[in-house]
Design a protein around this motif. Structure first.
Motif, PDB file in Angstrom:
ATOM      1  N   ASN A   1       0.608  -4.638   4.141  1.00 57.14           N
ATOM      2  CA  ASN A   1      -0.299  -3.541   4.466  1.00 57.14           C
ATOM      3  C   ASN A   1       0.478  -2.212   4.502  1.00 57.14           C
ATOM      4  O   ASN A   1       1.711  -2.198   4.561  1.00 57.14           O
ATOM      5  N   LEU A   2      -0.266  -1.125   4.447  1.00 59.66           N
ATOM      6  CA  LEU A   2       0.367   0.198   4.358  1.00 59.66           C
ATOM      7  C   LEU A   2       1.198   0.534   5.588  1.00 59.66           C
ATOM      8  O   LEU A   2       2.204   1.246   5.489  1.00 59.66           O
ATOM      9  N   GLU A   3       0.793   0.041   6.754  1.00 59.78           N
ATOM     10  CA  GLU A   3       1.560   0.312   7.969  1.00 59.78           C
ATOM     11  C   GLU A   3       2.999  -0.200   7.819  1.00 59.78           C
ATOM     12  O   GLU A   3       3.958   0.510   8.093  1.00 59.78           O
ATOM     13  N   ASN A   4       3.152  -1.451   7.373  1.00 60.97           N
ATOM     14  CA  ASN A   4       4.487  -2.022   7.192  1.00 60.97           C
ATOM     15  C   ASN A   4       5.250  -1.340   6.064  1.00 60.97           C
ATOM     16  O   ASN A   4       6.478  -1.201   6.121  1.00 60.97           O
TER      17      ASN A   4
ATOM     18  N   LYS B   1      -1.894   3.475  10.303  1.00 57.77           N
ATOM     19  CA  LYS B   1      -2.395   2.268  10.965  1.00 57.77           C
ATOM     20  C   LYS B   1      -3.853   2.433  11.383  1.00 57.77           C
ATOM     21  O   LYS B   1      -4.669   1.513  11.205  1.00 57.77           O
ATOM     22  N   MET B   2      -4.193   3.617  11.919  1.00 57.96           N
ATOM     23  CA  MET B   2      -5.556   3.834  12.411  1.00 57.96           C
ATOM     24  C   MET B   2      -6.563   3.958  11.276  1.00 57.96           C
ATOM     25  O   MET B   2      -7.661   3.426  11.330  1.00 57.96           O
TER      26      MET B   2
ATOM     27  N   PRO C   1      -7.170   3.302  -7.006  1.00 62.30           N
ATOM     28  CA  PRO C   1      -6.626   2.420  -5.962  1.00 62.30           C
ATOM     29  C   PRO C   1      -5.161   2.764  -5.650  1.00 62.30           C
ATOM     30  O   PRO C   1      -4.441   3.308  -6.492  1.00 62.30           O
ATOM     31  N   ILE C   2      -4.736   2.403  -4.449  1.00 57.12           N
ATOM     32  CA  ILE C   2      -3.401   2.754  -3.982  1.00 57.12           C
ATOM     33  C   ILE C   2      -2.308   2.197  -4.890  1.00 57.12           C
ATOM     34  O   ILE C   2      -1.331   2.894  -5.197  1.00 57.12           O
TER      35      ILE C   2
ATOM     36  N   LEU D   1       9.188   4.694  -4.356  1.00 54.47           N
ATOM     37  CA  LEU D   1       7.936   4.250  -4.976  1.00 54.47           C
ATOM     38  C   LEU D   1       8.035   2.822  -5.504  1.00 54.47           C
ATOM     39  O   LEU D   1       7.083   2.042  -5.392  1.00 54.47           O
ATOM     40  N   GLN D   2       9.189   2.487  -6.069  1.00 57.29           N
ATOM     41  CA  GLN D   2       9.385   1.135  -6.589  1.00 57.29           C
ATOM     42  C   GLN D   2       9.328   0.111  -5.461  1.00 57.29           C
ATOM     43  O   GLN D   2       8.713  -0.957  -5.592  1.00 57.29           O
ATOM     44  N   LYS D   3       9.961   0.450  -4.344  1.00 59.98           N
ATOM     45  CA  LYS D   3       9.926  -0.462  -3.199  1.00 59.98           C
ATOM     46  C   LYS D   3       8.512  -0.575  -2.637  1.00 59.98           C
ATOM     47  O   LYS D   3       8.071  -1.670  -2.254  1.00 59.98           O
ATOM     48  N   MET D   4       7.787   0.544  -2.599  1.00 66.93           N
ATOM     49  CA  MET D   4       6.395   0.523  -2.146  1.00 66.93           C
ATOM     50  C   MET D   4       5.547  -0.387  -3.034  1.00 66.93           C
ATOM     51  O   MET D   4       4.741  -1.191  -2.543  1.00 66.93           O
ATOM     52  N   LEU D   5       5.745  -0.251  -4.346  1.00 69.03           N
ATOM     53  CA  LEU D   5       4.983  -1.051  -5.301  1.00 69.03           C
ATOM     54  C   LEU D   5       5.283  -2.533  -5.135  1.00 69.03           C
ATOM     55  O   LEU D   5       4.376  -3.377  -5.165  1.00 69.03           O
TER      56      LEU D   5
END
Length: 368
Positions: free
Chosen positions: A73-76, A94-95, A40-41, A61-65
């Protein structure tokens, strides 16, 4: 402000720094491998965070986590790093996020970045040779003017020799350089700074990109690079069933050329009004059709074929490969084309300086 808030601000600043394209490709490659392995992501980001030693990537990466843990969501998440992920990247995420094919989206972005890196590398090596020759020439002329000419001038002054006009002019230039070294260096730095601002500022970059296409030898090379990126990215999007309007919009932002981007935005607006794309890639005058200066005839022809048969994506891929081959050929030959020009330019300047040095000496010999 307490320690934790200060640390959070520093991490945020680090996360918004621009990543070198090689680091970005490595990041995407690692993430793609983990996602394709069925991880998983969130867990993939945790694994990468544990493995990486790069402070910039670690902060990102820390901010992503943190954002994933807040159910962003991944787009944001990708939008939170505008200096790392551009409009093309965010649009692809997004797509594909809605179809749960995030790994495929990451692969698409990685492929685009690899192609971009390859193209930039070819252009860079085409420019390196003439730039190195010119830099060495300027350095040699500087040494002549600052160190050699003053000694020659003193020698002729002690010998009380009448100096020809050419020698006097060269000495005057040498004296000007010696007396204004700081001013000359500052002027050069200001010119470089102004050029950098002109090249990167949002309001002036479009003019820089426009005039870049008109430079002899290098203009066609830059245009082929843009067209190679355009056809490659458009093929990628159409091949993955993205509609033409979205494909044009996404592609226009991924070309790194504001002049082409502006034109493609206009083209896309007309396509939205059901105007044929092939028609927009040509200029219509009173009684005849003429080739558009930005889109070669073979590109307009392929678009026309697509409008009639629906087979543009395969043809675009072939055209992209053709442009890449043409870039290879130009890069191989550009050094051969520029070398005689540079040699003649350097020879004229250095020859003039040497002649100015030697003319009084010949006069001395004739007098004796």
């Amino acid at each position: 402000m307490n320690f934790l808030e200060t640390l959070k601000l520093k991490l945020s600043a680090l996360s918004n720094r621009k990543l070198p394209i090689s680091d970005k490709i490595n990041f995407l490659d690692q993430l793609s491998n983990l996602l394709h392995s069925g991880i998983p992501i969130t867990n993939s980001i945790k694994i990468m965070l544990y493995q990486t030693r790069d402070k910039k990537i670690k902060a990102m990466l820390q901010k992503m986590l943190d954002m994933l843990n807040k159910w962003e969501n991944l787009e944001n998440i990708f939008k939170a790093f505008p200096r790392v992920f551009n409009f093309f990247d965010v649009s692809i995420i997004k797509m594909w996020e809605v179809t749960w094919k995030v790994a495929d989206a990451i692969d698409t972005i990685k492929t685009k970045e690899e192609k971009t890196k390859e193209l930039k590398g070819k252009i860079f090596w085409a420019l390196v040779y003439p730039m190195v020759i010119i830099a060495l020439s300027v350095g040699m002329i500087w040494v002549f003017m600052v160190y050699v000419i003053p000694k020659i001038q003193k020698m002729y002054k002690d010998a009380k020799v009448n100096l020809p006009d050419l020698t006097q002019n060269v000495i005057k230039i040498s004296e000007f350089i010696q007396n204004n070294v700081l001013e000359i260096i500052l002027t050069i730095l200001v010119i470089i700074l102004c050029f950098q601002v002109f090249r990167t500022h949002k309001k002036t970059k479009i003019y820089y990109d426009k005039y870049l296409l008109k430079i002899p030898l290098f203009g066609p090379l830059i245009q082929k690079k843009v067209l190679a990126m355009f056809t490659q990215n458009l093929w990628t999007l159409l091949h993955n069933w993205v509609i033409i309007n979205q494909s044009l919009e996404i592609t226009s932002h991924a070309l790194e050329n504001d002049f082409y981007e502006k034109d493609l935005i206009k083209v896309n607006q007309e396509v939205s009004k059901w105007v044929e794309l092939s028609r927009l890639m040509w200029i219509m005058e009173i009684h005849k059709w003429e080739q558009h200066p930005l889109y070669p005839i073979e590109l307009a022809s392929i678009v026309k074929i697509w409008e009639q048969t629906g087979r543009m994506s395969e043809l675009l891929l072939k055209l992209s490969k053709k442009y890449n081959k043409e870039i290879d050929d130009v890069v191989k030959n550009i050094g051969t084309a520029i070398e005689p020009i540079v040699i003649i330019w350097v020879g004229l300047i250095v020859g003039t300086i040497i002649m100015a040095i030697m003319l009084p000496f010949f006069n001395m010999v004739n007098v004796m």
